[in-house]
Design a protein around this motif. Structure first.
Motif, PDB file in Angstrom:
ATOM      1  N   THR A  97       0.816  -1.216   0.000  1.00 48.04           N
ATOM      2  CA  THR A  97       0.000   0.000   0.000  1.00 48.04           C
ATOM      3  C   THR A  97       0.849   1.265   0.000  1.00 48.04           C
ATOM      4  O   THR A  97       0.466   2.267  -0.608  1.00 48.04           O
ATOM      5  N   LEU A 146       1.636   2.183  -3.558  1.00 50.00           N
ATOM      6  CA  LEU A 146       0.497   2.085  -4.457  1.00 50.00           C
ATOM      7  C   LEU A 146       0.604   3.043  -5.636  1.00 50.00           C
ATOM      8  O   LEU A 146       0.240   2.693  -6.771  1.00 50.00           O
ATOM      9  N   PRO A 191      -6.565  -1.268  -8.794  1.00 48.99           N
ATOM     10  CA  PRO A 191      -7.073  -2.053  -7.662  1.00 48.99           C
ATOM     11  C   PRO A 191      -8.377  -2.760  -8.020  1.00 48.99           C
ATOM     12  O   PRO A 191      -9.192  -2.247  -8.788  1.00 48.99           O
ATOM     13  N   ARG A 226      -9.802  -5.269  -3.174  1.00 46.30           N
ATOM     14  CA  ARG A 226      -9.492  -6.234  -2.126  1.00 46.30           C
ATOM     15  C   ARG A 226      -8.123  -5.912  -1.517  1.00 46.30           C
ATOM     16  O   ARG A 226      -7.161  -5.611  -2.234  1.00 46.30           O
ATOM     17  N   THR A 227      -8.049  -5.993  -0.195  1.00 46.89           N
ATOM     18  CA  THR A 227      -6.807  -5.747   0.523  1.00 46.89           C
ATOM     19  C   THR A 227      -6.461  -6.997   1.324  1.00 46.89           C
ATOM     20  O   THR A 227      -7.352  -7.640   1.894  1.00 46.89           O
ATOM     21  N   THR A 278       0.653  -4.547   4.420  1.00 47.67           N
ATOM     22  CA  THR A 278      -0.678  -4.554   3.823  1.00 47.67           C
ATOM     23  C   THR A 278      -0.521  -4.408   2.318  1.00 47.67           C
ATOM     24  O   THR A 278       0.251  -3.569   1.838  1.00 47.67           O
ATOM     25  N   GLU A 318      -2.480  -4.226  -1.594  1.00 45.79           N
ATOM     26  CA  GLU A 318      -3.660  -4.007  -2.425  1.00 45.79           C
ATOM     27  C   GLU A 318      -3.595  -5.012  -3.571  1.00 45.79           C
ATOM     28  O   GLU A 318      -2.529  -5.222  -4.171  1.00 45.79           O
ATOM     29  N   LEU A 342      -4.172  -5.951  -7.274  1.00 46.85           N
ATOM     30  CA  LEU A 342      -4.175  -5.136  -8.483  1.00 46.85           C
ATOM     31  C   LEU A 342      -4.257  -6.021  -9.717  1.00 46.85           C
ATOM     32  O   LEU A 342      -3.828  -7.179  -9.683  1.00 46.85           O
TER      33      LEU A 342
END
Length: 592
Positions: free
Chosen positions: A136, A139, A149, A152-153, A160, A162, A164
């Motif tokens: 993240t 990003l 994205p 959903r994480t 953390t 993301e 993609l």
């Protein structure tokens, strides 16, 4: 970065360094994993992943990890179910993971180069979409690269991520646009050791074969045609009928300088007679590609939805996706089903009524499989009325003319049949083809046809060819004999090879998964002036391991077998060989 910069598939020695670098970065630096005494961080997918490495001299710079769809699982499966992330069920999805660069090289172009290499490798294996986990805090970098994205994480250790995704085509274009100067500099400087060309064609599709580049596209070294075996295109091994040769030889100066009949009236009349069709159901063009571009450009828009069989003739994907920009879905054919169309499954796919056009090549190129006419008639009859079917019968003569759907197409507005005279009648250089549609559809297409759509030499040749069906029937029968012998000879080279010959004037050879790639076999055979077609970019179903080989005459088939034998000897593990793909070699594609 100088000329000693190298991009390659990871060696066993590289894997040790990869495990060490991953530990240094993801355990010690970032805290995603707990440090371990061994100082190495392994992965549950290590045995299935592909790693690409960038190095400068003896110093390794960075790596990127790729997981192919045929592995059957992704790293993301540890964090999300398929219901939570349906994207993971797509047929042509590749996961790009752990793009990692040594700290001292992070301010260089190493990361973009590795990402570009990953995209090229994926495209060469039929990949159309990538999925990745992006930290993240980075990003913005991923967004700038074109990834988007999915909403959903996931969490792993102290990090953390993301989730993609992005289209391989769009990401590659963006990379080439954004880093154009850097990539062009690297193209001449990098030692590109991957089995895919550094750059794709500008239009992203390989039309025709690479063999003409060996002969010489400037036509100054045409004597090379006697030295090159052009088994990468499906041109006929036999000459055109005697009447064709006589017509072209009678007065070539006149044929060259004289304008042809404006609307190819004589050719249309000959086709109508030969196929027992009303002339008003016909339209002609300079090869099937001419008709595809003209018809699809008239019928389809970017809002149109199209269904293509996969694997299938690449010109259809090129026109619908890259030229028009349609929404394209794939109907996947599978090796375990013998590459055959399952009529029930296709009927279910079309029943929703969302498709404006369904394309079926029959017999299919490149699988060579034929779907019975009765099955296709039933499919079309049961399909929604709004769905048009385009049936490409370029190789139908190798099956049975009675299997043609031209009779249906002449009366049913839902069906159109396109037939090239190039391959079946040994007229590839002439460029002549026709389609059959109900009169209103055919008339609409003729209105969009410019005058003189087919040259005079091509019209002369096509008319004479259609007047000699006995000659061509004999040639087609002899093709079956040659194909069976070629298949047997190739299968005899190595019991691990899978040779599939089907019904047309070509066959496929699939290499074992623990051997060389199709691209490596193609490159090695080219050293012997034998040109084959790597099918890998067509579909991820080929897994980078399948080549298509056109049937030639006895002497050239023997050269094909000999070149494959030598190439396999050179490429066997432990043999000394240059496994890189030269940066100037065009990417393999899907043309006839």
């Amino acid at each position: 970065m100088g000329r000693d910069l190298q991009v390659r598939a990871a060696t066993p020695e590289d894997l040790q360094w990869i495990h060490e670098l991953r530990h240094r970065v993801y355990a010690q630096e970032l805290g995603q994993h707990a440090p371990n005494p061994g100082g190495r961080l392994r992965d549950g997918l290590d045995g299935d992943n592909v790693y690409l490495v960038a190095a400068r001299g003896e110093a390794r710079i960075g790596f990127v990890s790729l997981t192919a769809p045929w592995v059957g699982r992704y790293a993301l499966d540890k964090y999300l179910t398929r219901d939570e992330l349906p994207l993971l069920d797509e047929d042509d999805l590749f996961e790009v993971r752990i793009l990692t660069v040594e700290p001292r090289w992070r301010a260089t172009g190493a990361a973009p180069l590795l990402m570009y290499a990953a995209l090229r490798w994926i495209a060469a294996r039929g990949g159309r979409r990538v999925v990745a986990m992006g930290r993240t805090e980075l990003l913005d970098m991923y967004l700038a690269a074109g990834l988007r994205p999915v909403g959903r994480t996931v969490h792993s250790g102290a990090l953390t991520f993301e989730v993609l995704t992005g289209s391989v085509t769009e990401l590659t274009k963006l990379a080439r646009d954004r880093y154009a100067t850097t990539l062009e500099r690297l193209r001449s400087a990098v030692d590109w050791r991957l089995d895919v060309a550094f750059a794709p064609r500008p239009d992203g599709c390989e039309h025709g074969g690479a063999s003409f580049t060996a002969i010489g596209t400037d036509f100054r070294t045409l004597q090379r045609r006697h030295e090159v075996v052009a088994a990468d295109v499906l041109d006929a091994w036999f000459p055109p009928a005697p009447g064709v040769r006589a017509a072209l030889a009678e007065d070539p100066a006149w044929a060259a300088r004289t304008s042809p009949p404006t609307d190819a009236e004589g050719l249309l009349a000959e086709i109508a007679t030969a196929r027992a069709l009303p002339v008003e159901t016909l339209a002609v063009g300079a090869g099937s590609s001419d008709l595809i571009f003209r018809a699809f450009g008239q019928w389809l828009t970017p809002d149109s939805r199209v269904l293509l069989t996969d694997p299938g003739y690449g010109e259809y994907a090129h026109v619908t996706e890259r030229v028009i920009g349609c929404r394209v879905d794939r109907f996947r054919l599978r090796r375990e089903d013998g590459w055959r169309i399952d009529p029930a499954r296709l009927s279910a796919a079309v029943a929703s009524g969302r498709y404006d056009l369904v394309v079926v090549v029959n017999p299919n190129n490149p699988t060579g499989r034929h779907a019975p006419a009765a099955e296709l008639r039933s499919l079309i009859a049961d399909a929604p009325a709004r769905t048009r079917w385009w049936i490409d019968e370029a190789y139908l003569g190798y099956v049975d003319p009675a299997e043609s759907l031209v009779g249906l197409a002449a009366t049913d507005p839902r069906a159109v049949v396109c037939t090239s005279l190039s391959k079946m009648y040994a007229l590839s250089g002439m460029r002549a083809a026709y389609l059959v549609a109900e009169p209103a559809t055919a008339a609409q297409l003729r209105r969009r046809t410019p005058p003189w759509p087919v040259s005079l030499p091509a019209q002369l040749a096509a008319v004479e060819a259609l007047r000699d069906p006995a000659y061509y029937r004999d040639c087609w029968e002899r093709t079956h004999v040659l194909r069976r012998q070629l298949a047997a000879d190739l299968a005899g080279l190595d019991e691990a090879l899978v040779v599939e010959e089907a019904v047309a004037n070509f066959l496929t050879v699939t290499l074992p998964s623990d051997g060389p790639s199709a691209a490596q076999l193609v490159a090695e055979c080219r050293r012997h002036d034998v040109y084959l077609r790597d099918l890998s970019p067509l579909s991820s179903e080929y897994r980078g391991l399948t080549v298509r080989i056109a049937v030639k005459d006895t002497a050239e088939n023997a050269r094909i077998v000999a070149a494959c034998r030598t190439a396999l000897d050179v490429l066997r593990p432990g043999a000394d060989s240059l496994l890189a793909m030269p940066t100037g070699v065009p990417a393999a594609g899907a043309a006839r």
